[in-house]
Design an enzyme around this catalytic site. Structure first.
Site, PDB file in Angstrom:
ATOM      1  N   GLU A 119      66.411  63.843   3.900  1.00  0.00           N
ATOM      2  CA  GLU A 119      65.876  63.766   5.264  1.00  0.00           C
ATOM      3  C   GLU A 119      64.436  64.258   5.245  1.00  0.00           C
ATOM      4  OE1 GLU A 119      68.273  66.270   7.939  1.00  0.00           O
ATOM      5  OE2 GLU A 119      69.777  66.061   6.393  1.00  0.00           O
ATOM      6  N   LYS A 121      61.469  66.650   6.051  1.00  0.00           N
ATOM      7  CA  LYS A 121      61.392  68.054   6.440  1.00  0.00           C
ATOM      8  C   LYS A 121      60.376  68.120   7.570  1.00  0.00           C
ATOM      9  CE  LYS A 121      61.026  72.677   4.465  1.00  0.00           C
ATOM     10  NZ  LYS A 121      60.335  73.265   5.577  1.00  0.00           N
ATOM     11  N   ASP A 123      58.027  69.292  10.374  1.00  0.00           N
ATOM     12  CA  ASP A 123      57.225  70.497  10.492  1.00  0.00           C
ATOM     13  C   ASP A 123      57.261  70.989  11.938  1.00  0.00           C
ATOM     14  OD1 ASP A 123      55.783  72.468   9.435  1.00  0.00           O
ATOM     15  OD2 ASP A 123      53.962  71.308   9.072  1.00  0.00           O
ATOM     16  N   TYR A 237      69.958  68.195  12.807  1.00  0.00           N
ATOM     17  CA  TYR A 237      70.316  67.972  11.411  1.00  0.00           C
ATOM     18  C   TYR A 237      71.550  68.718  10.935  1.00  0.00           C
ATOM     19  CZ  TYR A 237      67.077  71.964  10.832  1.00  0.00           C
ATOM     20  OH  TYR A 237      66.421  73.140  10.951  1.00  0.00           O
ATOM     21  N   LYS A 325      58.443  69.694  -1.167  1.00  0.00           N
ATOM     22  CA  LYS A 325      57.269  69.596  -0.292  1.00  0.00           C
ATOM     23  C   LYS A 325      56.230  68.656  -0.870  1.00  0.00           C
ATOM     24  CE  LYS A 325      57.191  73.909   2.202  1.00  0.00           C
ATOM     25  NZ  LYS A 325      56.170  74.784   2.774  1.00  0.00           N
ATOM     26  N   CYS A 419      22.353  76.939  25.997  1.00  0.00           N
ATOM     27  CA  CYS A 419      22.819  75.582  25.750  1.00  0.00           C
ATOM     28  C   CYS A 419      21.820  74.848  24.848  1.00  0.00           C
ATOM     29  CB  CYS A 419      22.962  74.845  27.085  1.00  0.00           C
ATOM     30  SG  CYS A 419      23.355  73.103  26.856  1.00  0.00           S
ATOM     31  N   CYS A 422      20.209  71.921  27.232  1.00  0.00           N
ATOM     32  CA  CYS A 422      19.344  72.153  28.395  1.00  0.00           C
ATOM     33  C   CYS A 422      18.744  73.548  28.426  1.00  0.00           C
ATOM     34  CB  CYS A 422      20.105  71.887  29.686  1.00  0.00           C
ATOM     35  SG  CYS A 422      21.367  73.115  30.018  1.00  0.00           S
ATOM     36  N   CYS A 437      28.381  75.585  29.168  1.00  0.00           N
ATOM     37  CA  CYS A 437      27.131  75.407  29.874  1.00  0.00           C
ATOM     38  C   CYS A 437      27.529  75.025  31.298  1.00  0.00           C
ATOM     39  CB  CYS A 437      26.346  74.265  29.237  1.00  0.00           C
ATOM     40  SG  CYS A 437      24.976  73.722  30.259  1.00  0.00           S
ATOM     41  N   CYS A 442      22.904  69.266  32.986  1.00  0.00           N
ATOM     42  CA  CYS A 442      22.692  69.332  31.537  1.00  0.00           C
ATOM     43  C   CYS A 442      22.830  67.933  30.914  1.00  0.00           C
ATOM     44  CB  CYS A 442      23.718  70.279  30.923  1.00  0.00           C
ATOM     45  SG  CYS A 442      23.770  70.194  29.141  1.00  0.00           S
TER      46      CYS A 442
HETATM   47  S1  IVH Z   1      68.345  72.008   6.813  1.00  0.00           S
HETATM   48  C1  IVH Z   1      69.860  76.450   5.334  1.00  0.00           C
HETATM   49  N1  IVH Z   1      66.988  69.876   7.385  1.00  0.00           N
HETATM   50  O1  IVH Z   1      62.966  73.717   7.226  1.00  0.00           O
HETATM   51  C2  IVH Z   1      68.773  75.795   6.079  1.00  0.00           C
HETATM   52  N2  IVH Z   1      65.899  71.982   7.624  1.00  0.00           N
HETATM   53  O2  IVH Z   1      62.885  75.755   4.948  1.00  0.00           O
HETATM   54  C3  IVH Z   1      69.173  74.391   6.427  1.00  0.00           C
HETATM   55  N3  IVH Z   1      63.627  71.825   8.477  1.00  0.00           N
HETATM   56  O3  IVH Z   1      64.588  76.474   8.665  1.00  0.00           O
HETATM   57  C4  IVH Z   1      68.056  73.677   7.040  1.00  0.00           C
HETATM   58  N4  IVH Z   1      63.561  69.653   8.659  1.00  0.00           N
HETATM   59  O4  IVH Z   1      63.367  74.824  10.194  1.00  0.00           O
HETATM   60  C5  IVH Z   1      66.968  71.212   7.309  1.00  0.00           C
HETATM   61  N5  IVH Z   1      65.912  67.887   7.873  1.00  0.00           N
HETATM   62  C6  IVH Z   1      65.903  69.214   7.814  1.00  0.00           C
HETATM   63  C7  IVH Z   1      64.771  69.980   8.178  1.00  0.00           C
HETATM   64  C8  IVH Z   1      64.818  71.358   8.069  1.00  0.00           C
HETATM   65  C9  IVH Z   1      62.889  70.773   8.837  1.00  0.00           C
HETATM   66  C10 IVH Z   1      63.153  73.228   8.518  1.00  0.00           C
HETATM   67  C11 IVH Z   1      64.106  74.175   9.193  1.00  0.00           C
HETATM   68  C12 IVH Z   1      64.498  75.191   8.160  1.00  0.00           C
HETATM   69  C13 IVH Z   1      63.374  75.059   7.171  1.00  0.00           C
HETATM   70  C14 IVH Z   1      63.906  75.387   5.804  1.00  0.00           C
END
Ligand code: IVH
Length: 683
Positions: A119, A121, A123, A237, A325, A419, A422, A437, A442
């Site tokens: 999945e 990750k 942010d 998730y 990552k 400024c 002006c 300003c 201006c």
């Molecule tokens: S599973 C045991 N799935 O990433 C933790 N986390 O570093 C299980 N996050 O705290 C988390 N997308 O805030 C999971 N598809 C995803 C995610 C996800 C973002 C974040 C989440 C978690 C952190 C883990």
């Protein structure tokens, strides 16, 4: 047992230094939502400490940042223990470590895993949602992993988060218990973040560094109505209670979440082996830039949830999953100079002029430094070598200064006291970080206002961009917006790069702009806090600009979606800019009234005389287009669902409005039904 190798003093010292640094950055990231270093730089500090601890296990302490997760617990919020701890994931940037993860699982299971789920990750900020009898009861942040802050009311404003879940389906899918907990990530889509941040800067507030910080800051906002105005979304998730094993596979968990009405990211993939997994990671990384939300990598989870518990966890992360990552898209360049740029509202922004460099497919020559506080915090100076990064913003940002490369004579940068355009003294209003300003005449502000007036959502005067506005200002043809309507063909045609035809075209386009609807004209004025949505509400409410100008604060506040801040800003701008507004009205502008509603013959179209709410995401039609077509067929669009609503059109990921419609028994159409109705009505 051989005694451990003694820890050399310099190593112990370095470990202490690293632990201190990591704690400081944890505090900045989790509690204050204002990180000072990039994720990659932070991860490098943690990796260095972990390496030292591996070599000298005596350095490992229970409270070491390698053993604990950062905490977002905040004063002012009550906290509760999590039903199951919210631990984190182990991170890697290396494919070899994903392979090692696979090898480890194979060893622990005694066979190769049958499948993984990958999945994105996301942010954002993790949230736990507790449902009692199918109704959302409590929402928590991760906190320190054991306790989380209670942010239920703020989470309720997130339209994606179901407020109620079909209890019967829940029982069928998750077992008979009455208590359920779902987890996922709250986030802010990139486009919405950019709009929201621009409005903040315009209003003199500190801009957020990226969508994640904006999300974290928003969830910890005490004013729920403010949270409701911010564009937060949610991806689910996991099912934390009764636990992932209830469904035997993680893929099934995600399907169940989707079936229950939770938004689940459609970028998820189930893969059978390592080659497929790497292909999926490649696919995601390639798509990364075009996604509407920010991701910092992928999460790879063993699909078979029945062994998750058995596999166990370290104090910080479970063994069934790993976070892979992606390297951030960064580049190293030099700040050639820092300039103070004055926007249309008078806010003065420091801008770094960079030695041009390639970054994520574009050439970058400028980066915003937002405000003086930001310059001070990062200590960016002219001549510095810096790391720049494309975050959620289109305009790249300076992540950090490479301190080792600073030349001796570099001096701290300060915005000027006057400024740059002006020369009038700049002021800092109470409670604002921005310096402005306040001279209404201006030239730099006029330039910004003219450009905004000509913009697409405003008067839509094609071809009137920065280059020509600068030329016209320089030639004395323009001083303010009203002069646009006094531009004549001959003097224009004499300008360098111009001829009769281009001059004619521009004059024609300027004239045509007079026909723009009232809402666009109001938006074009570029009043602080008045985006196109607010302008639309003002136009619909007052019907004419003259009526709007005459409105008092109370009347302004009575407009739907206009709060006290917007109302005050509108009133102030209308007063302060009286001369130019008079001039524009004398020139025949701001005269259009909002088109009267078409005469409605009930039943003439499927929407005639009906009050309709659009919610969720439509895939085949832009929201604005849908709205126009409904209105053209005599329907009225409302923003919230009430007893007066006749019909709700629900796209993908419809949330609370859909729930409310069901609760009130209002008719609901999905997108397909809606498109069919449009087609049948011949629209
Ligand atoms: S599973 C045991 N799935 O990433 C933790 N986390 O570093 C299980 N996050 O705290 C988390 N997308 O805030 C999971 N598809 C995803 C995610 C996800 C973002 C974040 C989440 C978690 C952190 C883990």
């Amino acid at each position: 047992m051989t005694p451990p190798t003694p820890v050399p003093d310099d190593v112990r010292l370095r470990a202490q230094e690293l632990a201190g640094e990591i704690r400081r950055h944890n505090e900045l990231y989790y509690k204050r939502a204002t990180p000072r270093i990039s994720d990659a730089a932070y991860d490098a500090l943690v990796a260095e400490l972990a390496l030292l601890q591996e070599r000298y296990p005596q350095l490992r302490e229970e409270t070491s940042p390698t053993e604990t997760v950062g905490s977002d617990l905040t004063e002012g919020f009550p906290s509760l223990f999590h039903s199951v701890p919210m631990i984190s994931l182990s991170n890697t940037y290396e494919r070899a470590e994903v392979e090692a993860f696979h090898t480890r699982l194979t060893r622990l299971l005694g066979h190769e895993p049958h499948a993984y789920v990958m999945e994105p990750k996301i942010d954002g900020v993790a949230a736990a949602l507790r449902y009692v009898g199918g109704a959302l009861d409590v929402g928590l942040t991760r906190g320190d992993g054991r306790r989380g802050d209670v942010v239920t009311e703020n989470l309720r404003t997130v339209s994606d988060i179901p407020k109620t879940v079909d209890a019967r389906r829940l029982r069928v899918l998750c077992g008979p218990a009455d208590f359920h907990e779902m987890r996922g990530e709250v986030y802010m889509p990139v486009a919405e973040f950019q709009r929201f941040n621009a409005a903040r800067e315009e209003g003199g507030l500190v801009a957020f560094a990226n969508p994640r910080n904006a999300t974290a800051g928003t969830l910890k906002t005490l004013d729920t109505s403010e949270v409701a105005r911010r564009p937060l979304r949610f991806w689910a998730y996991s099912i934390a209670v009764p636990g992932p094993a209830a469904l035997r596979s993680h893929w099934a968990v995600l399907d169940a979440l989707a079936e229950l009405g939770f938004p689940v990211c459609d970028r998820r993939r189930r893969v059978a082996d390592l080659p497929e997994l790497f292909a999926a990671l490649d696919e995601l990384e390639a798509a990364r830039d075009g996604l509407p939300f920010q991701i910092d990598g992928a999460v790879v989870k063993l699909d078979d949830t029945t062994v998750w518990d058995e596999l166990g966890a370290t104090s910080k992360s479970p063994r069934y999953a790993i976070a892979f990552k992606f390297a951030p898209e960064q580049a190293v360049t030099v700040v050639e100079s820092i300039a103070a740029s004055v926007g249309r509202t008078g806010v003065v922004t420091p801008v770094a002029n960079l030695r041009a460099v390639e970054l994520a497919g574009t050439t970058v020559a400028r980066a915003t430094l937002h405000n003086q506080d930001e310059v001070d915090r990062k200590d960016v100076r002219e001549g510095d070598t810096v790391i720049i990064e494309k975050g959620g913003d289109v305009i790249p940002k300076v992540v950090e200064v490479v301190a080792a490369r600073r030349s001796k004579g570099a001096r701290p940068y300060h915005l000027p006291a006057e400024c740059p355009s002006c020369g009038s003294a700049l002021v800092r209003r109470e409670g604002e970080v921005a310096i402005r300003c306040v001279n209404p005449d201006c030239p730099a502000q006029q330039r910004g206002r003219i450009l905004h007036w000509a913009a697409r959502d405003a008067m839509d005067i094609e071809g009137l961009g920065e280059r020509w506005v600068d030329l016209f200002l320089q030639q004395g043809l323009l001083r303010g917006i009203p002069d646009l309507y006094r531009l004549r063909r001959e003097p224009l045609a004499q300008l360098p790069g111009w001829g009769e035809k281009s001059a004619d075209n521009l004059v024609r386009r300027v004239e045509a702009s007079r026909q723009r609807p009232l809402e666009n004209q109001i938006f074009a004025l570029g009043m602080r806090h008045v985006g196109i949505a607010a302008a639309r509400q003002l136009a619909a409410h007052f019907g004419s600009f003259t009526a709007l100008r005459a409105a008092g604060l109370e009347q302004l506040e009575a407009v739907e979606e206009v709060g006290p801040v917007v109302a005050a800003s509108v009133r102030e701008e209308l007063d302060r800019r009286t001369p130019v507004l008079d001039e524009l009205q004398e020139l025949g502008l701001l005269a259009t009234t909002r088109a009267p509603k078409p005469v409605v013959v009930p039943g003439a179209t499927p929407f005639a005389g009906k009050t309709i709410v659009l919610t969720g995401t439509l895939s085949k039609l832009e929201r604005r287009a849908a709205r126009q077509r409904i209105e053209a067929m005599g329907g009225t669009i409302a923003v919230s669902v009430s007893k007066k609503t006749d019909l709700v059109i629900a796209g993908e990921q419809a949330g609370s409005k859909l729930d409310k419609a069901r609760e009130l028994g209002v008719e609901v159409w999905d997108e397909e039904r809606f498109l069919r109705a449009l087609q049948e009505a011949g629209s």
